[in-house]
Write a protein that holds these residues in place. Structure first.
Motif, PDB file in Angstrom:
ATOM      1  N   PHE A  28      -7.823  20.387 -11.592  1.00  0.00           N
ATOM      2  CA  PHE A  28      -8.933  20.200 -10.670  1.00  0.00           C
ATOM      3  C   PHE A  28      -9.195  21.478  -9.895  1.00  0.00           C
ATOM      4  N   ASP A  29     -10.406  21.566  -9.349  1.00  0.00           N
ATOM      5  CA  ASP A  29     -10.743  22.643  -8.424  1.00  0.00           C
ATOM      6  C   ASP A  29     -11.389  22.012  -7.196  1.00  0.00           C
ATOM      7  N   ASP A  30     -11.942  22.825  -6.338  1.00  0.00           N
ATOM      8  CA  ASP A  30     -12.472  22.293  -5.078  1.00  0.00           C
ATOM      9  C   ASP A  30     -13.731  21.470  -5.271  1.00  0.00           C
ATOM     10  N   ASN A  31     -14.279  21.486  -6.471  1.00  0.00           N
ATOM     11  CA  ASN A  31     -15.494  20.707  -6.735  1.00  0.00           C
ATOM     12  C   ASN A  31     -15.221  19.487  -7.613  1.00  0.00           C
ATOM     13  N   THR A  32     -13.964  19.161  -7.801  1.00  0.00           N
ATOM     14  CA  THR A  32     -13.607  18.012  -8.626  1.00  0.00           C
ATOM     15  C   THR A  32     -13.541  16.753  -7.774  1.00  0.00           C
ATOM     16  N   TYR A  33     -14.164  15.697  -8.279  1.00  0.00           N
ATOM     17  CA  TYR A  33     -14.152  14.411  -7.595  1.00  0.00           C
ATOM     18  C   TYR A  33     -13.495  13.356  -8.499  1.00  0.00           C
ATOM     19  N   ARG A  35     -20.928   6.443  -6.495  1.00  0.00           N
ATOM     20  CA  ARG A  35     -20.921   6.730  -7.937  1.00  0.00           C
ATOM     21  C   ARG A  35     -20.262   8.056  -8.289  1.00  0.00           C
ATOM     22  N   ILE A  36     -19.707   8.754  -7.290  1.00  0.00           N
ATOM     23  CA  ILE A  36     -19.038  10.034  -7.555  1.00  0.00           C
ATOM     24  C   ILE A  36     -17.560   9.962  -7.180  1.00  0.00           C
ATOM     25  N   GLY A  37     -17.295   9.452  -6.000  1.00  0.00           N
ATOM     26  CA  GLY A  37     -15.908   9.310  -5.581  1.00  0.00           C
ATOM     27  C   GLY A  37     -15.530  10.242  -4.456  1.00  0.00           C
ATOM     28  N   ARG A  38     -14.269  10.580  -4.422  1.00  0.00           N
ATOM     29  CA  ARG A  38     -13.723  11.440  -3.368  1.00  0.00           C
ATOM     30  C   ARG A  38     -13.295  12.782  -3.940  1.00  0.00           C
ATOM     31  N   LYS A  39     -13.375  13.808  -3.092  1.00  0.00           N
ATOM     32  CA  LYS A  39     -12.952  15.143  -3.513  1.00  0.00           C
ATOM     33  C   LYS A  39     -11.438  15.146  -3.694  1.00  0.00           C
ATOM     34  N   VAL A  40     -10.978  15.592  -4.853  1.00  0.00           N
ATOM     35  CA  VAL A  40      -9.554  15.528  -5.192  1.00  0.00           C
ATOM     36  C   VAL A  40      -8.698  16.339  -4.229  1.00  0.00           C
ATOM     37  N   LEU A  68      -3.141  12.052   1.043  1.00  0.00           N
ATOM     38  CA  LEU A  68      -2.014  11.294   0.482  1.00  0.00           C
ATOM     39  C   LEU A  68      -0.678  11.945   0.828  1.00  0.00           C
ATOM     40  N   MET A  69      -0.644  13.266   0.843  1.00  0.00           N
ATOM     41  CA  MET A  69       0.593  13.967   1.171  1.00  0.00           C
ATOM     42  C   MET A  69       1.042  13.659   2.597  1.00  0.00           C
ATOM     43  N   LYS A  70       0.084  13.475   3.480  1.00  0.00           N
ATOM     44  CA  LYS A  70       0.426  13.128   4.859  1.00  0.00           C
ATOM     45  C   LYS A  70       1.051  11.742   4.934  1.00  0.00           C
ATOM     46  N   ILE A  71       0.611  10.843   4.070  1.00  0.00           N
ATOM     47  CA  ILE A  71       1.103   9.469   4.093  1.00  0.00           C
ATOM     48  C   ILE A  71       2.482   9.352   3.470  1.00  0.00           C
ATOM     49  N   VAL A  72       2.710   9.993   2.337  1.00  0.00           N
ATOM     50  CA  VAL A  72       3.978   9.813   1.619  1.00  0.00           C
ATOM     51  C   VAL A  72       5.075  10.746   2.122  1.00  0.00           C
ATOM     52  N   GLN A 109       0.827  -1.205   0.000  1.00  0.00           N
ATOM     53  CA  GLN A 109       0.000   0.000   0.000  1.00  0.00           C
ATOM     54  C   GLN A 109       0.862   1.255   0.000  1.00  0.00           C
ATOM     55  N   VAL A 110       1.831   1.295   0.870  1.00  0.00           N
ATOM     56  CA  VAL A 110       2.708   2.466   0.972  1.00  0.00           C
ATOM     57  C   VAL A 110       3.405   2.736  -0.355  1.00  0.00           C
ATOM     58  N   GLN A 111       3.769   1.683  -1.066  1.00  0.00           N
ATOM     59  CA  GLN A 111       4.437   1.858  -2.352  1.00  0.00           C
ATOM     60  C   GLN A 111       3.494   2.361  -3.441  1.00  0.00           C
ATOM     61  N   ARG A 112       2.189   2.103  -3.276  1.00  0.00           N
ATOM     62  CA  ARG A 112       1.234   2.560  -4.287  1.00  0.00           C
ATOM     63  C   ARG A 112       0.790   4.002  -4.080  1.00  0.00           C
ATOM     64  N   TYR A 113       0.809   4.499  -2.858  1.00  0.00           N
ATOM     65  CA  TYR A 113       0.273   5.840  -2.604  1.00  0.00           C
ATOM     66  C   TYR A 113       0.952   6.944  -3.419  1.00  0.00           C
ATOM     67  N   PRO A 114       2.251   6.908  -3.645  1.00  0.00           N
ATOM     68  CA  PRO A 114       2.844   7.941  -4.514  1.00  0.00           C
ATOM     69  C   PRO A 114       2.286   7.919  -5.931  1.00  0.00           C
ATOM     70  N   LEU A 115       1.848   6.746  -6.413  1.00  0.00           N
ATOM     71  CA  LEU A 115       1.249   6.659  -7.751  1.00  0.00           C
ATOM     72  C   LEU A 115      -0.072   7.419  -7.793  1.00  0.00           C
ATOM     73  N   TYR A 116      -0.892   7.244  -6.752  1.00  0.00           N
ATOM     74  CA  TYR A 116      -2.152   7.987  -6.668  1.00  0.00           C
ATOM     75  C   TYR A 116      -1.881   9.493  -6.638  1.00  0.00           C
ATOM     76  N   LEU A 117      -0.916   9.888  -5.812  1.00  0.00           N
ATOM     77  CA  LEU A 117      -0.627  11.310  -5.651  1.00  0.00           C
ATOM     78  C   LEU A 117      -0.088  11.917  -6.938  1.00  0.00           C
ATOM     79  N   ASP A 118       0.826  11.214  -7.611  1.00  0.00           N
ATOM     80  CA  ASP A 118       1.376  11.723  -8.870  1.00  0.00           C
ATOM     81  C   ASP A 118       0.280  11.921  -9.915  1.00  0.00           C
ATOM     82  N   TYR A 119      -0.661  10.995  -9.968  1.00  0.00           N
ATOM     83  CA  TYR A 119      -1.746  11.142 -10.946  1.00  0.00           C
ATOM     84  C   TYR A 119      -2.614  12.348 -10.614  1.00  0.00           C
ATOM     85  N   LEU A 120      -2.977  12.499  -9.350  1.00  0.00           N
ATOM     86  CA  LEU A 120      -3.829  13.637  -8.969  1.00  0.00           C
ATOM     87  C   LEU A 120      -3.135  14.966  -9.248  1.00  0.00           C
ATOM     88  N   ARG A 121      -1.838  15.017  -9.056  1.00  0.00           N
ATOM     89  CA  ARG A 121      -1.086  16.244  -9.337  1.00  0.00           C
ATOM     90  C   ARG A 121      -1.038  16.560 -10.826  1.00  0.00           C
TER      91      ARG A 121
END
Length: 213
Positions: free
Chosen positions: A26-31, A63-68, A75-79, A10-22
């Motif tokens: 997105f804005d504050d209403n993006t999910y 069906r919407i997801g999480r706020k980006v 994720l930043m707190k984890i990595v 899991q720890v090794q995958r979290y940077p992949l999620y963060l890199d994609y989101l970066r």
């Protein structure tokens, strides 16, 4: 948010999620949905669900997801991006120089501020803005400059010698690129980086893929 016990995978995958989101606009209403992560990162959707549920401060919407914006912060707190850690590198040879020139460490919260070596020709040499100092100065430097992490890139026959010095300091973690086991104080966190193991895993996956053809 109480941090759950996370697996190494899991720890090794979290940077992949963060890199994609970066990488996305997105804005504050993006999910973002688990499905999108699974498709983009080529992961099983159940793996994505489990990964994000373990670190998210807010539940996702059906069906919407999480706020980006919130997910990036989680994720930043984890990595480690939320807390910058000062580091030194010991062993300014070919691998050490390559790591000193890798600028993404700084972006992800790891601040290498000095390097050490036994080669006098390297002393006071500037490598990507980082000076190289004599190994004999390592102990005093670590204790006087709030160093949390030591990156070990020395030959195997010198690894334990350097670790013995670090054991006498206030260092909190060692990132070990040597290919031998090292004996450290129990209060020091160690992460062993094995190039051979990484290649073995790559080779194994390659052979399996060939057999599928």
């Amino acid at each position: 948010m109480k941090r759950n016990k996370l697996s190494q995978n899991q720890v090794q995958r979290y940077p992949l999620y963060l890199d994609y989101l970066r990488s996305i606009n997105f804005d504050d209403n993006t999910y973002i949905s688990n499905r999108e992560f699974a498709n983009v990162l080529k992961l099983n959707i159940e793996v994505v669900k489990k990964d994000l549920a373990a670190i998210s401060s807010e539940k996702g919407l059906p069906r919407i997801g999480r706020k980006v914006s919130v997910l990036i912060n989680d994720l930043m707190k984890i990595v480690g991006v939320k807390e910058e850690l000062n580091a030194v590198l010991i062993g300014a040879g070919h691998l050490g120089k390559a790591l000193l020139n890798f600028d993404d460490f700084k972006k992800n919260g790891l601040n290498i501020i000095a390097a050490f070596d036994i080669n006098p020709l390297l002393y006071e040499v500037d490598i990507n803005g980082i000076n190289v100092y004599p190994l004999k100065e390592l102990k005093d430097y670590v204790d006087k400059n709030n160093i949390s992490v030591a990156i070990l890139t020395v030959p195997n026959n010198h690894a334990q010698e350097v670790v013995d010095i670090l054991n006498q300091t206030k260092i909190e973690a060692i990132w070990n690129f040597a290919t031998i086991a090292i004996n450290v104080n129990p209060n020091i966190v160690v992460s062993n980086m094995s190039m051979a193991s990484s290649y073995a895993n790559l080779y194994h996956q390659l052979i399996l893929k060939r057999k599928e053809r």
